[in-house]
Design a protein around this motif. Sequence first.
Motif, PDB file in Angstrom:
ATOM      1  N   PRO A  85       0.813  -1.220   0.000  1.00 49.62           N
ATOM      2  CA  PRO A  85       0.000   0.000   0.000  1.00 49.62           C
ATOM      3  C   PRO A  85       0.850   1.276   0.000  1.00 49.62           C
ATOM      4  N   LEU A  86       0.168   2.387  -0.210  1.00 52.88           N
ATOM      5  CA  LEU A  86       0.823   3.688  -0.070  1.00 52.88           C
ATOM      6  C   LEU A  86       1.106   3.961   1.404  1.00 52.88           C
ATOM      7  N   SER A  87       2.150   4.724   1.640  1.00 54.33           N
ATOM      8  CA  SER A  87       2.466   5.185   2.993  1.00 54.33           C
ATOM      9  C   SER A  87       1.562   6.370   3.324  1.00 54.33           C
ATOM     10  N   LYS A  88       1.659   6.885   4.554  1.00 54.56           N
ATOM     11  CA  LYS A  88       0.891   8.092   4.921  1.00 54.56           C
ATOM     12  C   LYS A  88       1.255   9.246   4.000  1.00 54.56           C
ATOM     13  N   LYS A  89       2.558   9.411   3.740  1.00 52.14           N
ATOM     14  CA  LYS A  89       3.003  10.466   2.826  1.00 52.14           C
ATOM     15  C   LYS A  89       2.428  10.240   1.428  1.00 52.14           C
ATOM     16  N   GLY A  90       2.453   8.993   0.969  1.00 54.52           N
ATOM     17  CA  GLY A  90       1.904   8.673  -0.341  1.00 54.52           C
ATOM     18  C   GLY A  90       0.427   9.004  -0.444  1.00 54.52           C
ATOM     19  N   LEU A  91      -0.322   8.675   0.591  1.00 54.99           N
ATOM     20  CA  LEU A  91      -1.753   8.995   0.595  1.00 54.99           C
ATOM     21  C   LEU A  91      -1.990  10.501   0.557  1.00 54.99           C
ATOM     22  N   LEU A  92      -1.163  11.256   1.278  1.00 54.19           N
ATOM     23  CA  LEU A  92      -1.284  12.717   1.229  1.00 54.19           C
ATOM     24  C   LEU A  92      -0.945  13.251  -0.165  1.00 54.19           C
ATOM     25  N   ASP A  93       0.071  12.664  -0.792  1.00 55.48           N
ATOM     26  CA  ASP A  93       0.481  13.120  -2.124  1.00 55.48           C
ATOM     27  C   ASP A  93      -0.579  12.872  -3.191  1.00 55.48           C
ATOM     28  N   ASN A 139      -4.695  14.635  -7.596  1.00 57.81           N
ATOM     29  CA  ASN A 139      -6.094  14.986  -7.859  1.00 57.81           C
ATOM     30  C   ASN A 139      -6.216  16.450  -8.283  1.00 57.81           C
ATOM     31  N   ASN A 140      -5.537  17.346  -7.558  1.00 57.15           N
ATOM     32  CA  ASN A 140      -5.588  18.782  -7.878  1.00 57.15           C
ATOM     33  C   ASN A 140      -5.011  19.069  -9.256  1.00 57.15           C
ATOM     34  N   LEU A 141      -3.920  18.410  -9.595  1.00 57.33           N
ATOM     35  CA  LEU A 141      -3.275  18.643 -10.889  1.00 57.33           C
ATOM     36  C   LEU A 141      -4.122  18.165 -12.060  1.00 57.33           C
ATOM     37  N   LEU A 142      -4.874  17.109 -11.855  1.00 56.67           N
ATOM     38  CA  LEU A 142      -5.600  16.503 -12.972  1.00 56.67           C
ATOM     39  C   LEU A 142      -7.095  16.836 -13.001  1.00 56.67           C
ATOM     40  N   GLU A 143      -7.586  17.549 -11.996  1.00 55.03           N
ATOM     41  CA  GLU A 143      -9.032  17.785 -11.931  1.00 55.03           C
ATOM     42  C   GLU A 143      -9.568  18.655 -13.066  1.00 55.03           C
ATOM     43  N   ASP A 144      -8.710  19.464 -13.701  1.00 54.12           N
ATOM     44  CA  ASP A 144      -9.150  20.316 -14.806  1.00 54.12           C
ATOM     45  C   ASP A 144      -8.790  19.746 -16.177  1.00 54.12           C
ATOM     46  N   GLU A 145      -8.369  18.498 -16.234  1.00 54.03           N
ATOM     47  CA  GLU A 145      -7.872  17.915 -17.485  1.00 54.03           C
ATOM     48  C   GLU A 145      -8.925  17.159 -18.300  1.00 54.03           C
ATOM     49  N   GLN A 177      -4.231   2.920  -5.712  1.00 48.33           N
ATOM     50  CA  GLN A 177      -4.513   3.955  -4.707  1.00 48.33           C
ATOM     51  C   GLN A 177      -4.097   5.339  -5.195  1.00 48.33           C
ATOM     52  N   THR A 178      -3.038   5.419  -5.982  1.00 45.95           N
ATOM     53  CA  THR A 178      -2.517   6.710  -6.443  1.00 45.95           C
ATOM     54  C   THR A 178      -3.493   7.410  -7.380  1.00 45.95           C
ATOM     55  N   VAL A 179      -4.236   6.654  -8.191  1.00 51.22           N
ATOM     56  CA  VAL A 179      -5.156   7.284  -9.152  1.00 51.22           C
ATOM     57  C   VAL A 179      -6.619   7.177  -8.741  1.00 51.22           C
ATOM     58  N   ILE A 237       5.876  14.940 -25.223  1.00 55.65           N
ATOM     59  CA  ILE A 237       5.937  14.473 -23.839  1.00 55.65           C
ATOM     60  C   ILE A 237       6.185  15.693 -22.981  1.00 55.65           C
ATOM     61  N   SER A 238       5.371  15.864 -21.948  1.00 58.75           N
ATOM     62  CA  SER A 238       5.597  16.974 -21.024  1.00 58.75           C
ATOM     63  C   SER A 238       5.333  16.503 -19.600  1.00 58.75           C
ATOM     64  N   ARG A 239       6.046  17.110 -18.686  1.00 54.34           N
ATOM     65  CA  ARG A 239       5.869  16.771 -17.286  1.00 54.34           C
ATOM     66  C   ARG A 239       4.743  17.607 -16.698  1.00 54.34           C
ATOM     67  N   VAL A 240       3.878  16.982 -15.946  1.00 53.06           N
ATOM     68  CA  VAL A 240       2.858  17.693 -15.193  1.00 53.06           C
ATOM     69  C   VAL A 240       3.485  17.949 -13.845  1.00 53.06           C
ATOM     70  N   LEU A 241       3.741  19.208 -13.546  1.00 51.68           N
ATOM     71  CA  LEU A 241       4.518  19.552 -12.365  1.00 51.68           C
ATOM     72  C   LEU A 241       3.760  19.303 -11.073  1.00 51.68           C
ATOM     73  N   ILE A 242       4.455  18.664 -10.162  1.00 51.28           N
ATOM     74  CA  ILE A 242       3.914  18.381  -8.844  1.00 51.28           C
ATOM     75  C   ILE A 242       4.520  19.381  -7.877  1.00 51.28           C
ATOM     76  N   ASN A 243       3.688  19.953  -7.016  1.00 49.97           N
ATOM     77  CA  ASN A 243       4.164  20.964  -6.048  1.00 49.97           C
ATOM     78  C   ASN A 243       5.191  20.374  -5.104  1.00 49.97           C
TER      79      ASN A 243
END
Length: 184
Positions: free
Chosen positions: A22-30, A35-41, A56-58, A178-184
């Motif tokens: 599974p994802l770690s606590k940090k992974g779940l927060l990430d 979600n924020n990056l892809l919600e307008d896509e 879990q990530t998606v 190919i482009s990177r979707v930037l993560i904060n």
Amino acid sequence: MTNLYLVRHAHSIYTPDEMGRPLSKKGLLDTKYINNLLEDEDIHIVISSPYKRAFQTVEGVANHFNLEIEIEFELRERKLSSYPIDDFEEAITKVWEDPSFCLKGGESNKIAQQRGIACIFKILEKHKGKNIVIGTHGNIMVLIMNYFNARYDFDFWKNLMMPDIYKLSFEDNNLKAISRVLIN
């Protein structure tokens, strides 16, 4: 255009159970950043490796767009070996140095790449003109990208974030960008 958003899974808790790790606590927060990056896509489809950490990530993206997650077994991480590895760095370096080399019970880069690319072409054929989020893993993701452009190599893989997102834009089966979707 068909856009594939390849999402390397967020940080996970190491266990020998590849499928259920599974994802770690940090992974779940990430996953909230994803979600924020892809919600307008305007996402039409969400596909995932069967491994829990990729799913879990998606999962939040799928929920946001009210979509079921399609499981695609061929997007699982490359199998390095069927036996415990004493020196991961040495093993992973060797498989990247020689694309045909594989450890006992594992997949070579060449075999894993062929598996991943066949799956990508199947997705492109089935979902032409759609925006597709794909939950996957670092090695198989970079091997897929490497098929289209050799600059996506072992050094690139070593610098991936966890999670990380790359958008691949296609016209039919032809990669256009190919482009990177930037993560904060």
